[in-house]
Design a protein around this motif. Structure first.
Motif, PDB file in Angstrom:
ATOM      1  N   LEU A 284       0.729  -0.940   0.045  1.00  9.90           N
ATOM      2  CA  LEU A 284      -0.207   0.183   0.114  1.00  9.90           C
ATOM      3  C   LEU A 284       0.896   1.612  -0.179  1.00  9.90           C
ATOM      4  CD1 LEU A 284      -3.135   1.456   0.266  1.00  9.90           C
ATOM      5  CD2 LEU A 284      -2.608   1.193   2.909  1.00  9.90           C
ATOM      6  N   ALA A 285       2.299   0.723   0.933  1.00  8.03           N
ATOM      7  CA  ALA A 285       2.977   2.152   0.886  1.00  8.03           C
ATOM      8  C   ALA A 285       3.719   2.547  -0.164  1.00  8.03           C
ATOM      9  CB  ALA A 285       4.377   2.457   1.767  1.00  8.03           C
ATOM     10  N   LYS A 286       4.404   1.530  -1.529  1.00  9.58           N
ATOM     11  CA  LYS A 286       4.050   1.688  -2.438  1.00  9.58           C
ATOM     12  C   LYS A 286       3.510   1.738  -3.695  1.00  9.58           C
ATOM     13  CE  LYS A 286       7.982  -1.391  -2.978  1.00  9.58           C
ATOM     14  NZ  LYS A 286       8.881  -2.694  -3.766  1.00  9.58           N
ATOM     15  N   GLN A 287       2.321   1.941  -3.227  1.00  8.78           N
ATOM     16  CA  GLN A 287       0.414   2.392  -4.390  1.00  8.78           C
ATOM     17  C   GLN A 287       1.076   4.047  -4.033  1.00  8.78           C
ATOM     18  OE1 GLN A 287      -2.587   0.172  -3.252  1.00  8.78           O
ATOM     19  NE2 GLN A 287      -3.754   2.920  -4.161  1.00  8.78           N
ATOM     20  N   VAL A 288       0.992   4.500  -2.777  1.00 11.25           N
ATOM     21  CA  VAL A 288       0.745   6.053  -2.481  1.00 11.25           C
ATOM     22  C   VAL A 288       2.043   6.283  -2.317  1.00 11.25           C
ATOM     23  CG1 VAL A 288       0.856   7.266  -0.157  1.00 11.25           C
ATOM     24  CG2 VAL A 288      -1.380   5.608   0.098  1.00 11.25           C
ATOM     25  N   GLY A 289       3.124   6.407  -2.298  1.00 12.99           N
ATOM     26  CA  GLY A 289       4.666   6.520  -2.712  1.00 12.99           C
ATOM     27  C   GLY A 289       4.500   6.855  -4.898  1.00 12.99           C
ATOM     28  N   ARG A 290       3.899   6.080  -5.579  1.00 10.07           N
ATOM     29  CA  ARG A 290       4.011   6.360  -7.005  1.00 10.07           C
ATOM     30  C   ARG A 290       3.091   7.604  -6.763  1.00 10.07           C
ATOM     31  NH1 ARG A 290       4.012   0.219  -6.926  1.00 10.07           N
ATOM     32  NH2 ARG A 290       6.321  -0.455  -7.556  1.00 10.07           N
ATOM     33  N   ALA A 291       1.800   7.772  -6.272  1.00 15.94           N
ATOM     34  CA  ALA A 291       0.780   8.650  -6.433  1.00 15.94           C
ATOM     35  C   ALA A 291       1.261   9.839  -6.170  1.00 15.94           C
ATOM     36  CB  ALA A 291      -0.418   7.904  -5.667  1.00 15.94           C
ATOM     37  N   ASP A 294      -0.640  14.316  -2.533  1.00 12.47           N
ATOM     38  CA  ASP A 294      -0.782  14.766  -0.768  1.00 12.47           C
ATOM     39  C   ASP A 294      -1.098  13.185  -0.469  1.00 12.47           C
ATOM     40  OD1 ASP A 294      -2.619  14.327  -2.083  1.00 12.47           O
ATOM     41  OD2 ASP A 294      -4.022  15.519  -1.152  1.00 12.47           O
ATOM     42  N   TYR A 295      -0.801  12.290  -1.834  1.00 16.67           N
ATOM     43  CA  TYR A 295      -1.214  11.223  -0.982  1.00 16.67           C
ATOM     44  C   TYR A 295      -0.820  10.424   0.353  1.00 16.67           C
ATOM     45  CZ  TYR A 295      -4.979   9.494  -4.691  1.00 16.67           C
ATOM     46  OH  TYR A 295      -6.078   9.359  -5.472  1.00 16.67           O
ATOM     47  N   PRO A 296       0.376  10.596   0.383  1.00 15.39           N
ATOM     48  CA  PRO A 296       1.719  10.068   0.725  1.00 15.39           C
ATOM     49  C   PRO A 296       0.587  10.989   2.835  1.00 15.39           C
ATOM     50  CG  PRO A 296       2.955  10.355  -0.438  1.00 15.39           C
ATOM     51  CD  PRO A 296       2.074  11.126  -1.144  1.00 15.39           C
ATOM     52  N   ALA A 297       1.000  11.693   2.427  1.00 16.40           N
ATOM     53  CA  ALA A 297      -0.434  12.903   4.422  1.00 16.40           C
ATOM     54  C   ALA A 297      -1.127  11.867   4.423  1.00 16.40           C
ATOM     55  CB  ALA A 297       0.040  14.320   3.670  1.00 16.40           C
ATOM     56  N   VAL A 298      -2.225  11.811   3.582  1.00 19.70           N
ATOM     57  CA  VAL A 298      -3.275  11.314   3.502  1.00 19.70           C
ATOM     58  C   VAL A 298      -3.034   9.692   4.559  1.00 19.70           C
ATOM     59  CG1 VAL A 298      -5.774  10.179   2.706  1.00 19.70           C
ATOM     60  CG2 VAL A 298      -4.715  11.983   1.581  1.00 19.70           C
ATOM     61  N   PHE A 299      -2.550   8.937   3.437  1.00 20.49           N
ATOM     62  CA  PHE A 299      -1.477   7.412   4.255  1.00 20.49           C
ATOM     63  C   PHE A 299      -1.236   8.018   5.737  1.00 20.49           C
ATOM     64  CE2 PHE A 299       1.527   4.584   4.800  1.00 20.49           C
ATOM     65  CZ  PHE A 299       0.802   3.477   4.420  1.00 20.49           C
ATOM     66  N   ASN A 300      -0.165   9.158   6.139  1.00 17.04           N
ATOM     67  CA  ASN A 300      -0.292   9.140   6.951  1.00 17.04           C
ATOM     68  C   ASN A 300      -0.818   9.600   8.025  1.00 17.04           C
ATOM     69  OD1 ASN A 300       2.227   9.042   8.884  1.00 17.04           O
ATOM     70  ND2 ASN A 300       1.576  11.266   9.739  1.00 17.04           N
ATOM     71  N   ALA A 301      -1.411  10.206   7.772  1.00 14.64           N
ATOM     72  CA  ALA A 301      -3.004  11.018   8.347  1.00 14.64           C
ATOM     73  C   ALA A 301      -3.865   9.678   8.976  1.00 14.64           C
ATOM     74  CB  ALA A 301      -3.326  12.277   8.417  1.00 14.64           C
ATOM     75  N   ALA A 302      -4.082   9.346   8.162  1.00 13.86           N
ATOM     76  CA  ALA A 302      -4.666   8.249   8.516  1.00 13.86           C
ATOM     77  C   ALA A 302      -4.532   6.998   9.509  1.00 13.86           C
ATOM     78  CB  ALA A 302      -6.074   7.297   7.244  1.00 13.86           C
ATOM     79  N   ASN A 303      -3.060   6.654   9.373  1.00 11.33           N
ATOM     80  CA  ASN A 303      -3.031   5.491   9.857  1.00 11.33           C
ATOM     81  C   ASN A 303      -2.949   5.921  11.587  1.00 11.33           C
ATOM     82  OD1 ASN A 303      -1.188   3.392  10.921  1.00 11.33           O
ATOM     83  ND2 ASN A 303       0.175   4.838  10.979  1.00 11.33           N
ATOM     84  N   GLU A 304      -2.508   7.076  11.610  1.00 10.40           N
ATOM     85  CA  GLU A 304      -2.111   7.872  12.732  1.00 10.40           C
ATOM     86  C   GLU A 304      -3.419   7.683  13.756  1.00 10.40           C
ATOM     87  OE1 GLU A 304      -0.751  11.626  12.862  1.00 10.40           O
ATOM     88  OE2 GLU A 304       1.366  11.063  12.226  1.00 10.40           O
ATOM     89  N   GLU A 305      -4.554   8.367  13.033  1.00 11.62           N
ATOM     90  CA  GLU A 305      -6.154   8.190  13.625  1.00 11.62           C
ATOM     91  C   GLU A 305      -6.923   6.465  13.891  1.00 11.62           C
ATOM     92  OE1 GLU A 305      -7.704  10.575  14.380  1.00 11.62           O
ATOM     93  OE2 GLU A 305      -6.063  11.360  14.076  1.00 11.62           O
ATOM     94  N   ALA A 306      -5.728   6.003  12.727  1.00  8.73           N
ATOM     95  CA  ALA A 306      -6.736   4.689  13.359  1.00  8.73           C
ATOM     96  C   ALA A 306      -5.599   3.563  14.414  1.00  8.73           C
ATOM     97  CB  ALA A 306      -6.161   3.617  12.226  1.00  8.73           C
ATOM     98  N   VAL A 307      -4.478   3.703  14.549  1.00  7.44           N
ATOM     99  CA  VAL A 307      -3.224   3.558  15.721  1.00  7.44           C
ATOM    100  C   VAL A 307      -4.236   4.152  16.538  1.00  7.44           C
ATOM    101  CG1 VAL A 307      -1.486   4.164  16.579  1.00  7.44           C
ATOM    102  CG2 VAL A 307      -0.925   3.246  13.996  1.00  7.44           C
TER     103      VAL A 307
END
Length: 361
Positions: A284-291, A294-307
């Motif tokens: 998933l991170a590779k998918q986000v990185g290729r996109a 702001d996709y990595p920002a979305v990935f990281n923020a969603a993860n912080e909330e889920a954690v």
């Protein structure tokens, strides 16, 4: 003597950096310290090291970086809130010893556009290892980067065996002593996914040439494979003071910051393939990185909330990455220039989307 500002001075990275400096008073001078909120601990550190310039909170940390002359700023802040100080450091032209991977990942092109060649020195053990190994060849001679992962506390488990794991089990990392978010990210392997994005941004190697292998002993910290079939690995007992010391005085090595390996004692190092079905965060991170964008920002923020939701007992362990994936896949990137403000807005939207999904769980 190199002058140093430490951001996040009471955290794990900050306190270990002060250990290095304490042991090398003729080599380093602390000229600034910043913390999130622990004012009492900050005052004690400032008194010990004779530091006049201190800051509490992100806004004061940014101003500290802008106002105080230093040879290097060590960003040991946890989370994407470290982006502001990272940008301020780069804009000032100061060397950035980067332990706050989230700021590079979230900032992406915004950060790399500002950074001068060689201005960012990685402090993560994996990226420090790669930086050291890359000195063995030219850019054109690099075939691939190989990041090692300990596998975390759930190495070897299948996906169905992770359904009922508890927050306490997720925090029982076999090698490293880290904070709640980073330790949980190591259990889900989100942390390794973030490191893959970081490696791409730091070393400009395409994602299809960045691999991850599971190495439970955590002795080989990462490797570089060259075009002639040679692989250069950096190996040492797990101790963050080694990459921290290199971050403070790159490319010079600081004597006796860590213990060497004992070659008189029998030992085995093993490497295992990654189970992507049980740990989908890296793909998933590779998918986000290729996109990008702001996709990595979305990935990281969603993860912080889920954690946070996992540790509050609101969702299960597997729901962490499932939540992140759902938020990423539903995200529609805005048609606006990538700026600090636009990234903050993307993060707010991602946190709201993650919490909306968590509320329905």
């Amino acid at each position: 003597m190199r002058s140093v500002i430490i951001l996040g001075s009471t955290g794990s990275i900050g306190t270990q950096a002060l250990d290095v400096i304490r042991a090398n008073p003729r080599r380093f001078e602390v000229v600034g310290l910043a913390v999130g909120s622990n004012r009492a601990a900050l005052e004690a550190q400032a008194a010990e090291f004779g530091v006049e310039h201190t800051a509490v909170g992100i806004d004061e940390a940014v101003q500290l970086v802008r106002d105080v002359d230093a040879d290097v700023v060590l960003n040991g802040i946890t989370g994407s809130v470290g982006l502001g100080p990272t940008i301020a450091t780069l804009e000032r032209g100061t060397t950035l010893a980067l332990a706050n991977k989230e700021s590079l990942i979230v900032g992406g092109d915004l950060v790399t556009r500002i950074a001068k060649p060689g201005q960012i020195v990685p402090v993560d053990s994996e990226h420090s290892a790669i930086a050291q190994a890359l000195r063995s060849g030219t850019e054109d001679e690099v075939r691939r980067l190989v990041l090692t992962a300990s596998g975390g506390p759930f190495r070897g488990r299948k996906r169905e065996e992770l359904v009922d794991v508890t927050p306490a089990q997720a925090l029982a990392h076999p090698t490293w002593d880290m904070g709640l978010v980073v330790t949980t990210n190591s259990a889900t392997l989100v942390n390794k996914g973030l490191e893959v994005i970081e490696a791409h941004l730091l070393f400009d190697v395409p994602y299809d040439r960045i691999d991850v292998t599971v190495h439970p002993q955590s002795i080989v910290h990462s490797m570089v494979e060259f075009v002639d079939g040679s692989t250069i690995a950096q190996a040492s007992p797990p101790d963050m003071r080694l990459p921290i010391s290199l971050g403070l005085d790159w490319p010079n090595r600081v004597a006796a910051v860590g213990r060497p390996l004992d070659w008189t004692v029998a030992s085995s190092w093993t490497f295992e393939p990654l189970d992507h079905a049980a740990f989908p965060a890296i793909a998933l991170a590779k998918q986000v990185g290729r996109a990008g964008g702001d996709y990595p920002a979305v990935f990281n923020a969603a993860n912080e909330e889920a954690v946070a939701a996992f540790h509050a007992g609101r969702i299960g362990f597997l729901d962490i990455v499932d939540t992140v994936q759902a938020v990423v896949e539903a995200h529609e990137p805005p048609e606006r220039e990538l700026t600090l403000a636009s990234l903050a807005e993307s993060e707010r939207a991602a946190r709201a989307a993650a919490n909306a999904r968590i509320a329905k769980a």
